[in-house]
Design an enzyme around this catalytic site. Sequence first.
Site, PDB file in Angstrom:
ATOM      1  N   SER A 147      11.569   3.398   0.989  1.00 27.35           N
ATOM      2  CA  SER A 147      10.719   3.275   2.234  1.00 27.35           C
ATOM      3  C   SER A 147      11.155   3.428   3.529  1.00 27.35           C
ATOM      4  CB  SER A 147       9.710   1.987   2.307  1.00 27.35           C
ATOM      5  OG  SER A 147       8.996   1.668   3.380  1.00 27.35           O
ATOM      6  N   TYR A 160       9.196  -7.259   1.359  1.00 24.25           N
ATOM      7  CA  TYR A 160       9.070  -5.755   0.916  1.00 24.25           C
ATOM      8  C   TYR A 160      10.262  -5.084   1.619  1.00 24.25           C
ATOM      9  CZ  TYR A 160       6.922  -1.222   0.780  1.00 24.25           C
ATOM     10  OH  TYR A 160       6.787   0.071   0.336  1.00 24.25           O
TER      11      TYR A 160
HETATM   12  N1  LIG Z   1       1.763   4.298   0.892  1.00 29.32           N
HETATM   13  C1  LIG Z   1       2.605   4.232   1.587  1.00 29.32           C
HETATM   14  O1  LIG Z   1       2.621   4.099   2.945  1.00 29.32           O
HETATM   15  C2  LIG Z   1       3.990   3.717   1.043  1.00 29.32           C
HETATM   16  C3  LIG Z   1       5.335   4.020   2.086  1.00 29.32           C
HETATM   17  C4  LIG Z   1       6.354   3.880   1.765  1.00 29.32           C
HETATM   18  C5  LIG Z   1       6.670   3.537   0.472  1.00 29.32           C
HETATM   19  N2  LIG Z   1       5.940   3.352  -0.513  1.00 29.32           N
HETATM   20  C6  LIG Z   1       5.954   3.137  -1.942  1.00 29.32           C
HETATM   21  O2  LIG Z   1       5.476   4.275  -2.835  1.00 29.32           O
HETATM   22  C7  LIG Z   1       5.252   3.486  -3.907  1.00 29.32           C
HETATM   23  C8  LIG Z   1       3.635   3.847  -4.610  1.00 29.32           C
HETATM   24  O3  LIG Z   1       2.923   2.993  -3.507  1.00 29.32           O
HETATM   25  P1  LIG Z   1       1.652   3.693  -3.393  1.00 29.32           P
HETATM   26  O4  LIG Z   1       1.568   3.765  -1.810  1.00 29.32           O
HETATM   27  O5  LIG Z   1       1.290   4.796  -4.051  1.00 29.32           O
HETATM   28  O6  LIG Z   1       0.644   2.432  -3.637  1.00 29.32           O
HETATM   29  P2  LIG Z   1      -0.249   2.273  -4.750  1.00 29.32           P
HETATM   30  O7  LIG Z   1      -1.472   3.062  -4.760  1.00 29.32           O
HETATM   31  O8  LIG Z   1      -0.739   0.698  -4.807  1.00 29.32           O
HETATM   32  O9  LIG Z   1       0.437   2.359  -6.257  1.00 29.32           O
HETATM   33  C9  LIG Z   1       1.348   1.662  -6.660  1.00 29.32           C
HETATM   34  C10 LIG Z   1       1.612   1.895  -8.246  1.00 29.32           C
HETATM   35  O10 LIG Z   1       2.711   1.041  -8.702  1.00 29.32           O
HETATM   36  C11 LIG Z   1       2.104   0.594  -9.819  1.00 29.32           C
HETATM   37  N3  LIG Z   1       2.897  -0.644 -10.093  1.00 29.32           N
HETATM   38  C12 LIG Z   1       2.658  -2.016  -9.562  1.00 29.32           C
HETATM   39  N4  LIG Z   1       3.321  -3.079 -10.112  1.00 29.32           N
HETATM   40  C13 LIG Z   1       3.603  -2.329 -11.477  1.00 29.32           C
HETATM   41  C14 LIG Z   1       4.169  -3.047 -12.590  1.00 29.32           C
HETATM   42  N5  LIG Z   1       4.651  -4.293 -12.508  1.00 29.32           N
HETATM   43  N6  LIG Z   1       4.457  -2.213 -13.533  1.00 29.32           N
HETATM   44  C15 LIG Z   1       4.224  -0.964 -13.521  1.00 29.32           C
HETATM   45  N7  LIG Z   1       3.546  -0.204 -12.404  1.00 29.32           N
HETATM   46  C16 LIG Z   1       3.216  -0.996 -11.307  1.00 29.32           C
HETATM   47  C17 LIG Z   1       0.608   0.573  -9.991  1.00 29.32           C
HETATM   48  O11 LIG Z   1       0.075   0.630 -11.197  1.00 29.32           O
HETATM   49  P3  LIG Z   1      -0.601  -0.636 -12.300  1.00 29.32           P
HETATM   50  O12 LIG Z   1      -1.194  -1.281 -11.070  1.00 29.32           O
HETATM   51  O13 LIG Z   1      -1.457   0.246 -12.833  1.00 29.32           O
HETATM   52  O14 LIG Z   1       0.559  -1.141 -12.969  1.00 29.32           O
HETATM   53  C18 LIG Z   1       0.193   1.830  -9.100  1.00 29.32           C
HETATM   54  O15 LIG Z   1       0.061   3.000  -9.901  1.00 29.32           O
HETATM   55  C19 LIG Z   1       5.678   2.321  -3.940  1.00 29.32           C
HETATM   56  O16 LIG Z   1       6.988   1.829  -4.361  1.00 29.32           O
HETATM   57  C20 LIG Z   1       5.650   1.921  -2.322  1.00 29.32           C
HETATM   58  O17 LIG Z   1       6.277   0.891  -2.114  1.00 29.32           O
HETATM   59  C21 LIG Z   1       4.387   3.747  -0.051  1.00 29.32           C
END
Ligand SMILES: NC(=O)c1ccc[n+]([C@@H]2O[C@H](COP(=O)([O-])OP(=O)(O)OC[C@H]3O[C@@H](n4cnc5c(N)ncnc54)[C@H](OP(=O)(O)O)[C@@H]3O)[C@@H](O)[C@H]2O)c1
Length: 256
Positions: A147, A160
């Site tokens: 991130s 985070y």
């Molecule tokens: N959206 C943004 O602005 C942003 C920016 C920078 C970085 N990121 C990073 O991108 C990644 C994806 O985030 P997102 O924005 O797509 O959020 P999201 O829609 O909430 O997706 C998060 C994913 O992680 C999975 N997850 C969470 N805890 C888990 C666990 N204990 N075991 C296995 N899977 C788990 C969830 O699946 P289940 O709940 O089904 O397990 C879900 O598929 C993250 O690492 C986040 O920090 C996001």
Amino acid sequence: MDLGAMLAGKRVLVTGASSGLGENFARLAAGCGAKVVIAARRKARLDALADELGRLGSPQVTVVEMDVASEASIADAFAAIDASGDLLDVVVNNAGIGTAGEALTVSTKDFDAVMTTNVRGAFLVALRAARRWKEAGRGGSIVNIASIQGERVKHRVTPYSISKAAVVHMTKSLALEWAEHGIRVNAIEPGYIGTEMTDGMWETEQGKALIQRIPMRRLGKPEELNGLLLLMATDAGAWMTGACVPIDGGHLCSTL
Ligand SMILES: NC(=O)c1ccc[n+]([C@@H]2O[C@H](COP(=O)([O-])OP(=O)(O)OC[C@H]3O[C@@H](n4cnc5c(N)ncnc54)[C@H](OP(=O)(O)O)[C@@H]3O)[C@@H](O)[C@H]2O)c1
């Protein structure tokens, strides 16, 4: 150079594929003709995604339940991955959770949860893949989803931010150790993208003000990460390792 074609036939694990960025990466890989393994805790969502990808012409999607916060669950998931096909070629370490709230009020439980998921989970998944590649005498590619908060800090998300800074350093450290085995480790540092993780934030005054601080004045879209993911995942990036690359509408270079 057709980066998508370079992913065709490769076996790609995407963790956290049940929503958001992970779901997008799974769709991308399947669309490129890769053999995709989609992993997360919410199996029903993974099954629905696999069904949909199958209908769209990607029959080679494997669903694996994996809780990256549990070492036993990761071990079971890798046993299922081993049993269901060839060695992986690419791991997209995407599963992650957020935290909100001032550092003074964050509970130890929430702190542990974010570290166990975002840092230890990504590390253990990388280790499982790398051990298999080393034993087989071949390399592979790991793409960690860090991130921009791994580079710069923001109010009220301290655990985070710590976790994503750790992912950035993990990326560089593993790249250093594993280069001799042909294992490349890189990280994407996304800026703000509308997903379930950030849901509800963008309609608030604070969310709207945040968007105004992004030089391009808008959120990113999940698919805007695809070019970088393909570069890191495929041989198009064969000499690229230890790179942590922001993709954020210019947010990291916004004015001080
Ligand atoms: N959206 C943004 O602005 C942003 C920016 C920078 C970085 N990121 C990073 O991108 C990644 C994806 O985030 P997102 O924005 O797509 O959020 P999201 O829609 O909430 O997706 C998060 C994913 O992680 C999975 N997850 C969470 N805890 C888990 C666990 N204990 N075991 C296995 N899977 C788990 C969830 O699946 P289940 O709940 O089904 O397990 C879900 O598929 C993250 O690492 C986040 O920090 C996001």
